[in-house]
Design a protein around this motif. Structure first.
Motif, PDB file in Angstrom:
ATOM      1  N   UNK A 304      72.080  39.587 -45.523  1.00 33.84           N
ATOM      2  CA  UNK A 304      71.476  40.426 -44.486  1.00 33.84           C
ATOM      3  C   UNK A 304      70.415  39.704 -43.652  1.00 33.84           C
ATOM      4  N   UNK A 305      69.910  38.589 -44.158  1.00 35.75           N
ATOM      5  CA  UNK A 305      68.850  37.880 -43.434  1.00 35.75           C
ATOM      6  C   UNK A 305      69.205  36.397 -43.300  1.00 35.75           C
ATOM      7  N   UNK A 306      68.651  35.794 -42.278  1.00 33.17           N
ATOM      8  CA  UNK A 306      68.840  34.353 -42.078  1.00 33.17           C
ATOM      9  C   UNK A 306      67.887  33.604 -42.997  1.00 33.17           C
ATOM     10  N   UNK A 307      68.402  33.157 -44.115  1.00 35.90           N
ATOM     11  CA  UNK A 307      67.544  32.476 -45.095  1.00 35.90           C
ATOM     12  C   UNK A 307      67.399  30.987 -44.802  1.00 35.90           C
ATOM     13  N   UNK A 308      67.940  30.535 -43.675  1.00 30.62           N
ATOM     14  CA  UNK A 308      67.761  29.138 -43.271  1.00 30.62           C
ATOM     15  C   UNK A 308      66.485  28.924 -42.462  1.00 30.62           C
ATOM     16  N   UNK A 309      65.744  29.986 -42.186  1.00 29.44           N
ATOM     17  CA  UNK A 309      64.530  29.854 -41.381  1.00 29.44           C
ATOM     18  C   UNK A 309      63.410  29.242 -42.220  1.00 29.44           C
ATOM     19  N   UNK A 310      62.329  28.836 -41.550  1.00 30.32           N
ATOM     20  CA  UNK A 310      61.252  28.119 -42.234  1.00 30.32           C
ATOM     21  C   UNK A 310      60.551  28.964 -43.292  1.00 30.32           C
ATOM     22  N   UNK A 311      60.578  30.290 -43.172  1.00 33.43           N
ATOM     23  CA  UNK A 311      59.914  31.157 -44.151  1.00 33.43           C
ATOM     24  C   UNK A 311      60.413  30.892 -45.565  1.00 33.43           C
ATOM     25  N   UNK A 312      61.702  30.540 -45.693  1.00 34.56           N
ATOM     26  CA  UNK A 312      62.311  30.319 -47.015  1.00 34.56           C
ATOM     27  C   UNK A 312      62.493  28.827 -47.315  1.00 34.56           C
ATOM     28  N   UNK A 313      61.860  27.963 -46.528  1.00 38.08           N
ATOM     29  CA  UNK A 313      61.987  26.514 -46.710  1.00 38.08           C
ATOM     30  C   UNK A 313      60.754  25.989 -47.437  1.00 38.08           C
ATOM     31  N   UNK A 314      60.901  25.506 -48.672  1.00 39.22           N
ATOM     32  CA  UNK A 314      59.724  24.989 -49.399  1.00 39.22           C
ATOM     33  C   UNK A 314      59.186  23.717 -48.752  1.00 39.22           C
ATOM     34  N   UNK A 315      57.906  23.497 -48.896  1.00 49.38           N
ATOM     35  CA  UNK A 315      57.301  22.218 -48.537  1.00 49.38           C
ATOM     36  C   UNK A 315      57.285  21.338 -49.798  1.00 49.38           C
ATOM     37  N   UNK A 316      56.564  20.238 -49.776  1.00 53.25           N
ATOM     38  CA  UNK A 316      56.495  19.344 -50.938  1.00 53.25           C
ATOM     39  C   UNK A 316      55.343  19.773 -51.849  1.00 53.25           C
ATOM     40  N   UNK A 317      55.640  20.727 -52.724  1.00 52.26           N
ATOM     41  CA  UNK A 317      54.611  21.276 -53.617  1.00 52.26           C
ATOM     42  C   UNK A 317      54.511  20.440 -54.891  1.00 52.26           C
ATOM     43  N   UNK A 318      53.286  20.130 -55.290  1.00 57.48           N
ATOM     44  CA  UNK A 318      53.048  19.279 -56.458  1.00 57.48           C
ATOM     45  C   UNK A 318      52.861  20.067 -57.749  1.00 57.48           C
ATOM     46  N   UNK A 319      52.823  21.380 -57.690  1.00 57.75           N
ATOM     47  CA  UNK A 319      52.627  22.180 -58.900  1.00 57.75           C
ATOM     48  C   UNK A 319      53.822  22.041 -59.841  1.00 57.75           C
TER      49      UNK A 319
END
Length: 477
Positions: A304-319
């Motif tokens: 139902x949603x465009x999950x390719x947008x930046x909202x769902x794109x992780x950055x380089x998280x170090x946790x």
């Protein structure tokens, strides 16, 4: 005119210097033709004499009157027109149009403070630079067309991004690179800030970030930091301190990837964050979408949603949930393997699911068919193939139905020590289809103990696995 003490006239000395500089290359080539010839190098003595000539002012025919703008502060420097003419076409033109032996130059306070250092470079060809002097010296080199110095200072700034300073300098160098249009320096500063953002967020330099730079950073997916929550908290502090325009604050808040923040922390921000309360309407839809992301299966959401947008794109998280550090001692010795776990994805729906990953590092890559014949770690192996480049491969230990609709991007961060500080040296990305980074450490010489890619003879890596979701929206026929 001959100076007192019977010394060589300054004019003759300078003229001889010009001839020596011009024919130096020819003299050097003559030496090559004669195998028994020996080069006598007294260039350092010549530099010392040139410096003494400037310091003592002997034979000076021009006085530079350097006035600091908007002040009564004046600095007088006795110089020789021949030297300035040789080094700068701008000085050449100014000297030809002067009406007296005194030439007035007006400079900004920062440039006036280093002007004598700049003139000394014209005489001696070397200069000692401090971090806070790089910009004013570059301004002077650009203004007076001293191109070698200008190029050297640009290179100095690129190479000293990681140097320690009380108030920071990378942000000001970025702003300056934007003003002068130096794209190379601009990109170097932006990359350094992006790859070392976690330390920048907690430094005094963060508050000096401009609105333009802030928005440029927030749009990037290669930011290296602990978590998206860390980024939001730093943004909140920046907004409270800088009080930007409403439009800038809204644009910055919309660039936060709220789906990468846990529901518990999102609830807390909604109730406790003063910035969130003030600008809630501008990000309400994004928060609602983030809560849906955490509540439903990513597969269902993708319908139902465009999950390719930046909202769902992780950055380089170090946790820890996103990857693991890996320190490889003496990396040229033999192959190494390593296993670690990550969360299946950032969605609250997948919070309890874990994926085990196997990482293989090889300093002398061999095809798997050949590698299998040498199962023992540290055993003799054939000579390197494919150029003998180091390789790293990251694969899941098992397959799972939960992998449906998602692919995994692997990121390998290589840290190094520069100017005494540990910083990110390089970031490599590769996708599920390749399983390895083809350009991994392509330019690194791990055989050298002093390699810029090693810290105390060890290779410091951090492996991050980022799930990327695929949209399953069916277009209307």
């Amino acid at each position: 005119m001959v100076n007192s003490g019977g010394s060589v006239p300054v004019g003759v000395f300078l003229a001889s210097l010009c001839v020596a500089l011009c024919v130096g290359a020819a003299l050097k080539s003559d030496v090559v033709l004669e195998n028994s010839a020996t080069t006598l190098n007294h260039s350092m003595v010549l530099v010392q004499r040139m410096e003494a000539l400037l310091t003592q002012g002997n034979g000076s025919d021009v006085i530079l009157r350097v006035q600091t703008l908007n002040t009564d502060e004046v600095k007088l420097i006795h110089v020789h027109s021949l030297v300035l003419t040789l080094q700068s076409d701008v000085f050449d033109e100014l000297l030809q149009t002067r009406n007296s032996t005194v030439m007035l130059l007006r400079e900004s306070p920062d440039c006036a403070a280093v002007f004598d250092k700049f003139i000394r470079y014209l005489y001696c060809g070397d200069i000692t630079v401090r971090l806070n002097q790089a910009i004013p010296l570059h301004k002077l080199a650009s203004k007076y067309h001293v191109w070698d110095l200008q190029q050297g200072l640009a290179q100095y700034m690129t190479q000293h991004l990681s140097s320690d300073s009380l108030t920071g300098h990378v942000v000001s160098w970025y702003q300056y690179s934007m003003q002068i249009g130096d794209v190379t320096l601009q990109n170097s500063c932006l990359q350094y800030l992006s790859w070392n953002l976690s330390s920048v967020l907690h430094s005094a330099e963060w508050s000096s970030v401009s609105e333009e730079l802030l928005l440029a950073l927030l749009q990037r997916s290669d930011l290296v930091l602990q978590s998206e929550l860390e980024l939001y908290e730093a943004l909140e502090a920046w907004i409270n301190q800088n009080q930007p325009s409403v439009e800038t604050a809204k644009s910055a808040l919309k660039a936060i990837r709220y789906a990468m923040i846990s529901p518990q922390h999102l609830f807390h921000l909604q109730k406790k964050s003063s910035v969130m309360l003030k600008y809630y309407e501008s990000v309400r839809d994004l928060l609602f979408l983030a809560f849906q992301f955490h509540a439903a299966s990513p597969i269902q959401l993708a319908k139902y949603f465009d999950v390719n947008c930046s909202l769902f794109m992780p950055r380089n998280y170090l946790s820890q949930a996103w990857g693991s550090p890996w320190v490889i001692n003496n990396p040229t010795r033999d192959d190494r393997s390593f296993s670690f776990q990550t969360q299946l994805g950032p969605s609250g729906y997948d919070a309890s699911k874990r994926v085990t990953w196997n990482a293989l590092f090889s300093p002398r890559w061999l095809p798997l068919s050949v590698r299998s014949a040498y199962p023992e770690q540290g055993s003799m192996q054939p000579s390197r193939t494919d150029g003998g480049r180091p390789r790293i491969i990251v694969t899941p230990a098992t397959s799972s139905p939960d992998f449906a609709g998602v692919s995994f991007q692997k990121t390998v961060i290589v840290s190094a020590r520069k100017q005494g500080k540990v910083v990110v040296r390089h970031v490599y990305n590769f996708h599920q289809s390749t399983e390895e980074a083809g350009d991994f450490l392509l330019e690194a010489d791990l055989q050298r103990r002093a390699s810029e890619y090693l810290i105390d003879s060890s290779l410091y890596l951090h492996i991050i696995v980022k799930p990327l979701y695929h949209s399953l929206i069916v277009g209307k026929k």
